[in-house]
Scaffold this active site. Structure first.
Site, short mmCIF file in Angstrom:
data_model
loop_
_atom_site.label_atom_id
_atom_site.label_comp_id
_atom_site.label_asym_id
_atom_site.label_seq_id
_atom_site.Cartn_x
_atom_site.Cartn_y
_atom_site.Cartn_z
N LYS A 86 3.35 6.50 10.26
CA LYS A 86 5.19 6.14 8.91
C LYS A 86 5.77 6.66 10.13
O LYS A 86 6.78 7.85 10.16
CB LYS A 86 5.17 7.24 8.02
CG LYS A 86 4.02 6.06 6.73
CD LYS A 86 4.16 7.39 5.33
CE LYS A 86 3.32 6.13 4.93
NZ LYS A 86 1.79 6.38 5.04
O1 LIG Z 1 1.66 3.46 4.51
C1 LIG Z 1 0.79 3.71 3.24
O2 LIG Z 1 -0.08 3.31 3.49
C2 LIG Z 1 0.92 3.80 1.86
C3 LIG Z 1 2.16 3.69 1.84
C4 LIG Z 1 2.19 3.83 0.23
O3 LIG Z 1 3.15 3.46 -0.45
N1 LIG Z 1 0.99 4.99 -0.78
C5 LIG Z 1 0.27 4.75 -0.18
O4 LIG Z 1 -0.78 5.33 -0.69
N2 LIG Z 1 -0.23 5.09 1.09
C6 LIG Z 1 -1.26 5.51 2.26
O5 LIG Z 1 -2.48 4.50 1.05
C7 LIG Z 1 -3.46 6.03 1.05
C8 LIG Z 1 -3.78 5.53 -0.16
O6 LIG Z 1 -4.60 6.34 -0.24
P1 LIG Z 1 -5.96 6.16 -2.11
O7 LIG Z 1 -4.49 6.18 -3.07
O8 LIG Z 1 -6.82 6.94 -1.61
O9 LIG Z 1 -6.27 4.81 -1.93
C9 LIG Z 1 -2.59 7.14 1.81
O10 LIG Z 1 -3.49 6.74 3.18
C10 LIG Z 1 -1.55 6.68 1.81
O11 LIG Z 1 -0.30 7.95 2.69
#
Ligand SMILES: O=C(O)c1cc(=O)[nH]c(=O)n1[C@@H]1O[C@H](COP(=O)(O)O)[C@@H](O)[C@H]1O
Length: 274
Positions: free
Chosen positions: A96
């Protein structure tokens, strides 16, 4: 990797799954703590267990930076392992980024020249000169935050101007002046459901990185229903639900089973377009 190459991999694997490598040293099986580099040992096992069922990996830098130098080394080794052993995998550095131009240039060097990732996530709010340095690299991708999966997405992204245009819509429109859909993707959270339909009107052809299925409860079927296009156009990420499916010595088998389950559902959805 080009957009066409990504789509070919999706067709070949019948999957648009991205496995999130959010490796938290406190959550990995305890027997791995005896390894010289527990984070890397865990990642290697997870990657070998899931590579057949996914087309992308997304290490989130926070989990590595939180361990200092050791974590950065584990991140470097993890990306190199994927690149060498599974060269068709799309590697997203979830960092990010985004800063004034000369600083973004350094972030781009770090992501693309040093770590050799395929893509990096970037926050759009500092505008054109903060994003452009990342698109100077042919075949490398910028993934701009558009409408994120978290509750706080409403604080700014959903606010409207006087004409009724929401901030995330402005991001989607304006950023198309900076790069094409051959280098630009957008993050849209799986928790955003029907919002995908409106987003597809603004960006019909772009790939979307969709985190938020699994641990955050987003619906894969809704994402597909409102967000899939003729080239799939989706990379759906799941991190915790796959990598921490089990924390015993059987963890890799459990990760395989979870990834395979998601892939099987995706194969069904892909039948409509391939
Ligand atoms: O940019 C991202 O990947 C991201 C954006 C977003 O809106 N929401 C989000 O959860 N993420 C990322 O996606 C991953 C989600 O992880 P889980 O919820 O464990 O599947 C994490 O690394 C978050 O930082």
């Amino acid at each position: 990797m080009t957009k066409q190459e990504l789509f070919e991999n999706i067709k070949k694997k019948k999957s648009f799954l991205c496995v999130g490598l959010d490796t938290d040293i406190k959550k990995i099986p305890t027997h791995l703590l005896e390894e010289e580099d527990p984070t890397y040992a865990f990642n290697k096992a997870i990657i070998d267990a899931t590579a057949k069922y996914c087309v992308a990996y997304k290490p989130n830098t926070a989990f590595y930076e939180s361990q200092g130098v050791k974590g950065i080394i584990a991140l470097e080794k993890t990306i190199e392992y994927i690149r060498i052993k599974y060269p068709d995998q799309f590697i997203i550095l979830d960092a990010k980024r985004g800063d004034i131009g000369n600083t973004s240039e350094m972030y781009a060097v770090s992501a693309f020249e040093h770590l050799k990732a395929s893509a990096v996530t970037v926050a759009p709010y500092m505008g054109e000169d903060s994003v452009k340095p990342f698109v100077k690299y042919p075949k490398k991708w910028v993934i701009l935050l558009a409408l994120t999966s978290n509750k706080g997405s409403a604080d700014f992204q959903l606010t409207e101007d006087k004409a009724g245009e929401r901030l995330f819509e402005k991001v989607l429109k304006k950023s198309q002046e900076w790069a094409t859909d051959e280098q630009l993707m957008y993050v849209v959270g799986a928790t955003q459901g029907e919002m995908f339909a409106g987003i597809r009107k603004i960006v019909p052809d772009h790939f979307l990185l969709v985190p938020g299925v699994g641990a955050q409860g987003g619906s894969l079927s809704e994402v597909v229903r409102y967000g899939m296009n003729s080239q799939c156009g989706l990379l759906v990420n799941s991190s915790r639900a796959i990598i921490y499916a089990d924390n015993t010595r059987e963890f890799a088998f459990a990760a395989t089973a979870e990834a395979k389950k998601v892939q099987a559902e995706m194969a069904g959805y892909l039948e409509k377009i391939i």
